[in-house]
Write an enzyme that holds these catalytic residues in place. Structure first.
Site, PDB file in Angstrom:
ATOM      1  CB  SER A 157      72.818  18.110  21.978  1.00 21.00           C
ATOM      2  OG  SER A 157      71.665  18.228  21.165  1.00 21.00           O
ATOM      3  CE1 TYR A 184      64.974  19.291  25.314  1.00 21.28           C
ATOM      4  CE2 TYR A 184      64.736  16.938  25.666  1.00 21.28           C
ATOM      5  CZ  TYR A 184      65.237  17.985  24.925  1.00 21.28           C
ATOM      6  OH  TYR A 184      65.996  17.740  23.815  1.00 21.28           O
TER       7      TYR A 184
END
Length: 314
Positions: free
Chosen positions: A152, A53
């Site tokens: 994830s 991110y």
């Protein structure tokens, strides 16, 4: 009821792959810190982030904010595996060598001694779990650098293969009022008891919003949602409008959508993104209302029975 967590994808700022955005647009660190501190004050203790991110920016901002409340007993979940080469092109690397490098880098950015949860970030659904060795992760657990690990997942189908292989103990999966595939594919799986489930994308990438019940969205060109295929955008909008009855409940459709995710007994944590303090307050207020009534849960299933066929494997 599941725990309300805090997603930090928005703190990555503008991010591009082949000139297309993969993030949520411009972000401000002071605003992000205010939101994180407001969340701590409200009792939120679970924070989800990733090293990709903003190529470390979200982790850095989260670490800086949490350092202002060092006594807070928080759980930090981060992810690794998405890298950039010298030409700034993306590739994935889940090798033991990079695992160690990534963990050390995340610990530095987050200003922590231990990562509570480490997840492989969106490996391919066809990833070869049969030959992937969990021993390096177990060594990191023994060394005190991580407490738990898992995946994830890119999709619920990839998550199911993780469960079949028995890798790790944590799964972060798509689960929201529009996309409930996890209920049948994961939550009822024979191995479900061995996993903690984190519900991601609980507001369907922000489409579960009162505004979109009557207006078509316009997304900035530095947001990934601007480039959603028309058929996906149209399905999301049409489906959200089929759930307009949720807007009559306290807090409106977004609060109801969050309560939907918090209602499932298999879900441990729900991680909506919270860019600003007002988002924190709204999500906390929704969580305080508790689970959705049974009649509302049934009405959701009747209004939006399934996802589009093109979202499923051929």
């Amino acid at each position: 009821m599941a725990q309300l967590g805090f997603g930090t994808w928005q703190f990555g700022g503008p991010s591009y792959v082949n000139d297309k955005p993969t993030g949520w647009g411009a972000a401000d660190e002071a605003e992000a810190a205010q939101a994180i501190l407001k969340a701590l004050d409200a009792g939120i203790r679970f924070f989800d982030t990733a090293d990709s991110y903003g190529q470390g920016q979200a982790e850095t901002w989260l670490g800086n904010a949490l350092a202002q409340q060092p006594a807070a007993d928080v759980v930090v979940c981060t992810k690794f595996g998405n890298r950039r080469d010298d030409a700034n092109q993306p590739y994935q690397d889940y090798s033991p060598t990079y695992l160690t490098e990534a963990v050390d880098a995340s610990l530095r950015r987050l200003q922590r001694d231990t990562l509570d949860i480490l997840l492989l970030h969106s490996p391919p659904d066809a990833f070869d779990w049969a030959t992937y060795d969990p021993a390096p992760y177990e060594k990191l657990v023994q060394a005190g650098k991580i407490r738990a690990y898992g995946v994830s997942s890119r999709s619920v189908y990839g998550a199911r293969r993780v469960m079949e292989a028995g890798f790790g103990s944590v799964l972060e999966v798509i689960y929201n009022a529009l996309d409930r595939r996890a209920e049948d594919l994961l939550f009822t799986h024979p191995a479900a008891d061995a996993y903690q489930f984190i519900a991601r994308v609980p507001l369907a990438s922000g489409f579960l919003k009162t505004t979109y019940l009557t207006q078509d969205p316009t997304f900035a060109t530095d947001q990934y949602r601007h480039y959603l295929p028309d058929r996906d955008r149209d399905w999301l909008l049409n489906s959200v409008r089929q759930l307009a009855f949720l807007d009559q409940l306290p807090g409106g459709i977004s609060a109801s959508a969050l309560r939907f995710c918090l209602s499932h007994p298999r879900v441990s944590v729900v991680i909506p993104g919270m860019r600003r303090s007002e988002h924190v307050l709204a999500h906390v207020a929704a969580a305080q209302q508790g689970v959705l009534p049974t009649e509302s849960l049934e009405a959701i299933k009747q209004a939006v029975p399934d996802v589009p066929a093109h979202w499923k494997p051929a």
